[in-house]
Design a protein around this motif. Structure first.
Motif, PDB file in Angstrom:
ATOM      1  N   THR A 261      43.603  44.139  23.181  1.00 40.28           N
ATOM      2  CA  THR A 261      44.818  43.476  22.695  1.00 40.28           C
ATOM      3  C   THR A 261      44.552  42.126  22.016  1.00 40.28           C
ATOM      4  O   THR A 261      45.375  41.651  21.234  1.00 40.28           O
ATOM      5  CB  THR A 261      45.819  43.297  23.848  1.00 40.28           C
ATOM      6  OG1 THR A 261      45.112  42.806  24.991  1.00 40.28           O
ATOM      7  CG2 THR A 261      46.470  44.609  24.225  1.00 40.28           C
TER       8      THR A 261
ATOM      9  N   GLU B 111      47.251  39.696  29.582  1.00 40.37           N
ATOM     10  CA  GLU B 111      45.791  39.909  29.608  1.00 40.37           C
ATOM     11  C   GLU B 111      45.187  39.230  30.833  1.00 40.37           C
ATOM     12  O   GLU B 111      44.388  39.804  31.562  1.00 40.37           O
ATOM     13  CB  GLU B 111      45.140  39.306  28.351  1.00 40.37           C
ATOM     14  CG  GLU B 111      45.314  40.146  27.097  1.00 40.37           C
ATOM     15  CD  GLU B 111      44.868  39.406  25.838  1.00 40.37           C
ATOM     16  OE1 GLU B 111      44.679  38.165  25.884  1.00 40.37           O
ATOM     17  OE2 GLU B 111      44.730  40.062  24.790  1.00 40.37           O
TER      18      GLU B 111
ATOM     19  N   GLY C  94      44.640  41.732  33.765  1.00 40.87           N
ATOM     20  CA  GLY C  94      43.202  41.993  33.652  1.00 40.87           C
ATOM     21  C   GLY C  94      42.552  42.060  35.033  1.00 40.87           C
ATOM     22  O   GLY C  94      41.545  42.742  35.235  1.00 40.87           O
TER      23      GLY C  94
ATOM     24  N   SER D 132      44.767  38.965  22.327  1.00 34.89           N
ATOM     25  CA  SER D 132      45.750  37.868  22.244  1.00 34.89           C
ATOM     26  C   SER D 132      46.538  37.855  20.930  1.00 34.89           C
ATOM     27  O   SER D 132      46.895  36.801  20.420  1.00 34.89           O
ATOM     28  CB  SER D 132      45.062  36.517  22.452  1.00 34.89           C
ATOM     29  OG  SER D 132      44.303  36.543  23.620  1.00 34.89           O
TER      30      SER D 132
END
Ligand code: PLP
Length: 399
Positions: free
Chosen positions: A314, A301, A305, A316
């Motif tokens: 998602t 992420e 990202g 985490s």
């Protein structure tokens, strides 16, 4: 070798447990490990009953059968799924009705669901794709309740973060080799719905187990796959893998019959004790694996990202696979395979795998546009990997 598809869960300790069990054939069919594994699973779902089967598709088949629905009843299921979900529906003379996905969690889209409801809608299957929590989960549950549909949650991709869900219908789990916990083959129904528990209980005691050679191959899979993974970079693993598949030492995840679009009774069996032994070993390190998956997701992420404008939702979570959408997916998969990094393509067809006859499955082209679009772009990154392996995967995108 970094692999998303081939034996992502199997480690040396799994191989050792499996190898030892190969020499204890009296434990293969029945044994106390089945009860122990069941009790461990119950601890994740307090107040629920657990029923084991040889596969997730077998669990779904028996669950749908236990509902005694009239022929032609409609089962709402999302597009962007796999044939293992659809074949049990078709085999029971029920009608799958495909609902499009939303773009955040690749789960059912609420508006499309409402459009596709009819007075024949009897069952609703919600899939937690890659283990992501569907953004419309609450609304979908309410819709199921309002329309008096039996609610099934498909937790085949993971159940680590699902305790907050109230499973007032039933859930289906998979312990297939590519899932969160692997006993090579395996599946379960989780429910607290008393109306069909009795029939499931008697089914559990009367159900045939897979033949002995089938169990032997299950046990061989873990040591063999660990050896293949370790020796893959030196070509030996690749050769052994090819030979094992061609002489049938490795039982494929999808049988020839299933590839033809038929439900395969061979995979609709009870769970042998040998699988429970393998499952218990995986359960023993479940927290550790979930932590690793969560760490991978967090890092993807953070680092991806910056590169991708819109990552999926998602959150985490300890996902089975980390999804990203790329334009040149197939080209990229081929290119990085040369570096011994094998990325996944779940699902590269609205009902995967590619080549599965969509017409036979009752899918009308164009009826789930978003799912059709995502199929061409989806790429899955492995999450059960070390920090070093993760860095190699992330680097592919940074380049
Ligand atoms: C979403 C989903 N549900 C259910 C299943 C069925 O699990 P099994 O392979 O154990 O039959 C699969 C299999 O890949 C799946 O992807």
């Amino acid at each position: 070798m970094i692999s998303t598809d081939f034996a992502p869960n199997e480690k040396m300790d799994d191989a050792i447990v499996s190898f030892k069990t190969l020499f204890q054939p009296w434990k293969w069919r029945r044994g106390r490990e089945l009860t122990r594994a069941k009790n461990r699973m119950k601890s994740f779902f307090p107040d629920h009953e657990v029923f084991f089967f040889l596969s997730g598709r077998s669990a779904l088949y028996n669950l749908l059968q236990a509902l005694h629905l009239p022929k032609g009843s409609e089962v709402l299921v999302q597009a962007f799924t796999c044939e293992a979900v659809v074949l049990p529906i078709l085999a029971l003379g029920l009608k799958p009705v495909y609902v499009d996905v939303e773009s955040k969690t690749l789960s059912m889209d609420l508006d499309d669901l409402k459009k596709k409801l009819s007075n024949k809608s009897k069952v609703l299957i919600v899939q937690r794709t890659f283990g992501m929590e569907p953004i419309f989960l609450k609304e979908i549950q309410e819709e199921a309740k309002k329309n008096k549909m039996f609610y099934i949650e498909d937790l085949a991709h993971g159940f680590a973060d699902t305790n907050k869900t109230s499973l007032n219908g039933a859930a289906v789990l998979s312990f297939g080799r590519t899932k969160t916990l692997s006993s090579v083959f395996g599946g379960a129904i989780i429910t607290k719905n008393k109306s069909f528990m009795k029939s499931l209980k008697s089914l559990q005691t009367s159900m045939d187990l897979p033949p002995i050679p089938f169990i032997f191959k299950i046990l061989l899979y873990k040591p063999l796959s660990v050896f293949i993974k370790k020796t893959y970079p030196f070509l030996l693993g690749k050769i052994i893998h090819k030979i094992s598949v061609s002489i049938g030492l490795i039982t494929p995840e999808i049988s020839i019959r299933e590839k033809r679009g038929e439900f395969d009774p061979l995979l609709n069996r009870g769970l042998p004790n040998a699988c429970a032994i393998l499952l218990l070993n995986q359960l023993g390190k479940f927290q550790k694996i979930s932590t690793k998956r969560r760490e991978s997701v967090k890092e993807y992420e953070e680092k991806l990202g910056v590169i991708f404008k819109n990552l999926f939702h998602t959150q985490s979570a300890p996902l089975l696979r980390f999804p990203v959408a790329v334009e040149n997916r197939d080209e990229m998969v081929k290119k990085v395979a040369k570096k011994q990094i094998f990325l996944g393509v779940w699902y590269n067809q609205v009902i995967a795998p590619k080549g599965f006859n969509l017409n036979k499955a009752g899918y009308i082209p164009g009826s789930c546009k978003k799912a059709e679009e995502v199929c061409n772009q989806i790429l899955n990154l492995p999450t059960n990997v070390s920090k070093k392996e993760r860095a190699r995967v992330i680097q592919l995108f940074q380049q």
